[in-house]
Design an enzyme around this catalytic site. Structure first.
Site, PDB file in Angstrom:
ATOM      1  CG  ASP A   1     -41.918 -19.113  25.023  1.00 26.05           C
ATOM      2  OD1 ASP A   1     -40.862 -19.689  24.723  1.00 26.05           O
ATOM      3  OD2 ASP A   1     -42.981 -19.271  24.391  1.00 26.05           O
TER       4      ASP A   1
ATOM      5  CB  THR B   1     -34.046 -16.410  21.988  1.00 25.04           C
ATOM      6  OG1 THR B   1     -34.219 -15.043  22.393  1.00 25.04           O
ATOM      7  CG2 THR B   1     -34.877 -16.599  20.747  1.00 25.04           C
ATOM      8  CG  ASP B   2     -30.722 -20.537  23.412  1.00 27.60           C
ATOM      9  OD1 ASP B   2     -31.688 -20.989  24.057  1.00 27.60           O
ATOM     10  OD2 ASP B   2     -30.260 -21.066  22.389  1.00 27.60           O
TER      11      ASP B   2
ATOM     12  N   PRO C   1     -30.900 -10.022  22.442  1.00 23.16           N
ATOM     13  CG  PRO C   1     -32.804 -10.227  21.089  1.00 23.16           C
ATOM     14  CD  PRO C   1     -31.316 -10.388  21.067  1.00 23.16           C
TER      15      PRO C   1
ATOM     16  CG  ASP D   1     -43.854 -19.492  19.420  1.00 18.42           C
ATOM     17  OD1 ASP D   1     -44.765 -19.975  20.104  1.00 18.42           O
ATOM     18  OD2 ASP D   1     -42.679 -19.382  19.840  1.00 18.42           O
TER      19      ASP D   1
ATOM     20  CD  GLU E   1     -41.221 -11.767  20.316  1.00 20.33           C
ATOM     21  OE1 GLU E   1     -41.301 -12.846  20.918  1.00 20.33           O
ATOM     22  OE2 GLU E   1     -40.154 -11.316  19.852  1.00 20.33           O
TER      23      GLU E   1
ATOM     24  CG  ASP F   1     -36.315  -5.154  26.256  1.00 21.54           C
ATOM     25  OD1 ASP F   1     -36.554  -6.234  26.850  1.00 21.54           O
ATOM     26  OD2 ASP F   1     -35.173  -4.679  26.155  1.00 21.54           O
ATOM     27  N   GLY F   2     -39.299  -7.057  26.922  1.00 21.23           N
ATOM     28  CA  GLY F   2     -39.893  -7.629  28.131  1.00 21.23           C
ATOM     29  C   GLY F   2     -39.238  -7.113  29.407  1.00 21.23           C
TER      30      GLY F   2
HETATM   31  N1  SAM Z   1     -39.601 -22.017  22.443  1.00 25.92           N
HETATM   32  C1  SAM Z   1     -38.469 -21.282  22.112  1.00 25.92           C
HETATM   33  C2  SAM Z   1     -37.142 -21.816  22.575  1.00 25.92           C
HETATM   34  O1  SAM Z   1     -36.928 -22.166  23.736  1.00 25.92           O
HETATM   35  O2  SAM Z   1     -36.277 -21.869  21.718  1.00 25.92           O
HETATM   36  C3  SAM Z   1     -38.619 -19.835  22.355  1.00 25.92           C
HETATM   37  C4  SAM Z   1     -39.642 -19.337  21.387  1.00 25.92           C
HETATM   38  S1  SAM Z   1     -40.041 -17.680  21.248  1.00 25.92           S
HETATM   39  C5  SAM Z   1     -39.967 -17.597  19.467  1.00 25.92           C
HETATM   40  C6  SAM Z   1     -38.660 -16.709  21.813  1.00 25.92           C
HETATM   41  C7  SAM Z   1     -38.920 -15.224  21.597  1.00 25.92           C
HETATM   42  O3  SAM Z   1     -38.282 -14.436  22.613  1.00 25.92           O
HETATM   43  C8  SAM Z   1     -38.404 -14.677  20.273  1.00 25.92           C
HETATM   44  O4  SAM Z   1     -39.501 -14.388  19.444  1.00 25.92           O
HETATM   45  C9  SAM Z   1     -37.637 -13.410  20.655  1.00 25.92           C
HETATM   46  O5  SAM Z   1     -37.850 -12.330  19.761  1.00 25.92           O
HETATM   47  C10 SAM Z   1     -38.194 -13.140  22.052  1.00 25.92           C
HETATM   48  N2  SAM Z   1     -37.335 -12.262  22.878  1.00 25.92           N
HETATM   49  C11 SAM Z   1     -35.999 -12.296  23.006  1.00 25.92           C
HETATM   50  N3  SAM Z   1     -35.593 -11.312  23.830  1.00 25.92           N
HETATM   51  C12 SAM Z   1     -36.699 -10.651  24.245  1.00 25.92           C
HETATM   52  C13 SAM Z   1     -36.929  -9.538  25.101  1.00 25.92           C
HETATM   53  N4  SAM Z   1     -35.913  -8.907  25.706  1.00 25.92           N
HETATM   54  N5  SAM Z   1     -38.205  -9.136  25.303  1.00 25.92           N
HETATM   55  C14 SAM Z   1     -39.254  -9.751  24.695  1.00 25.92           C
HETATM   56  N6  SAM Z   1     -39.081 -10.801  23.861  1.00 25.92           N
HETATM   57  C15 SAM Z   1     -37.833 -11.254  23.646  1.00 25.92           C
END
Ligand code: SAM
Length: 271
Positions: A156, A158-159, A163, A88, A107, A138-139
């Protein structure tokens, strides 16, 4: 009158519901499902796989707390930062406001970035700055292979499912450690201690296996499960606060000191 609601389920018996004016978007990407709603009380709401990611009206709390608190708790310089996830743009934008010279944001899902650019132009403003480099990857793979060294790395994510599962693993934290400058700091969001103790447990045990200092702190975020949210720092140096701080809309001197005060049930999860 017909009312429309979006609900995020916290358990089989509890959910948080937002009354919505409209659903603006629903898209299934290669990684996840993204939905966007216009709510009555919180402005625009972005969800991924049915979980709240951010709302226009309270996103500042999460983004200040994941950037300003670690930045002002340590003597790190505002030189180079890495954000993993954070599609975001809120975290990268907050780092730029702190004066970071170079922010790299990795991201996995380009569609999160596209949605944010279109619907949250201010929050995602970092992506149009020449101080910010956006990498779609992929991070986990990125930190494994990067040769760069960073002052701060912010996860930052997702849970810990899909991914993002590997973003809570010991091997990922070990790669982060290698990608930090000496005295550098990492921070990750570590979930709701009340509803997601697994996220906090994984983060604290994984970070402890790599860094000598592990520090959890909390913030009040009204639209996240239970409203009580945790973040966890890893560092090889103890806290050494900067003398001068900048205030945010949530963050101030008292939050800087008080956010590390943890209830006993949270300390139990961490131990
Ligand atoms: N503030 C938020 C929360 O705690 O709910 C997190 C926001 S941000 C939108 C989370 C991002 O992590 C998502 O856009 C998702 O696509 C990204 N993400 C998940 N796994 C990932 C990975 N392995 N590498 C890079 N980005 C990843």
């Amino acid at each position: 009158m017909i009312e429309n609601w979006f609900s995020e389920r916290y358990s089989d018996n509890l959910q948080l519901s937002f009354r919505i004016k409209d659903q603006l978007l629903s898209v299934k990407t290669d990684f996840q499902r993204i939905d966007l709603f216009e709510t009555y009380d919180f402005g625009k709401l972005l969800t991924i796989d049915g979980t709240v990611q951010l709302t226009e009206y309270d996103e500042y709390i999460y983004h200040e707390m994941i950037t300003m608190l670690p930045f002002f708790s340590f003597r790190i310089k505002p030189d180079s930062a890495l954000v993993i996830g954070g599609g975001d743009g809120g975290t990268a934008s907050s780092l730029l406001k702190l004066g970071f010279k170079k922010v790299t944001n990795v991201e996995i899902d380009s569609q999160v970035v596209d949605v944010s650019k279109e619907y949250f132009p201010e929050i995602s403003s970092a992506f149009s700055s020449d101080r910010c480099t956006l990498i779609i990857d992929d991070g986990i793979e990125y930190v494994k292979k990067t040769k760069e060294k960073y002052d701060i790395i912010i996860v930052d994510s997702t849970d810990p499912e899909g991914p993002a599962e590997g973003l809570f693993s010991k091997s990922f934290y070990s790669s982060i450690h290698k990608a930090l400058k000496k005295g550098g700091v990492m921070v990750t969001q570590s979930g709701s201690p009340f509803y997601q103790p697994k996220a906090l447990k994984l983060a604290t045990s994984g970070i402890r296996s790599v860094f000598s200092e592990v520090l959890t702190y909390c913030a009040f975020i009204p639209t996240y499960p239970s409203g009580f949210w945790s973040f966890t720092i890893g560092s090889d140096l103890p806290i050494s606060r900067k003398e001068k701080i900048k205030r945010g809309k949530y963050f101030n001197e008292e939050i800087l000191r008080g956010a590390f005060l943890l209830p006993e049930f949270v300390r139990k999860i961490m131990s």
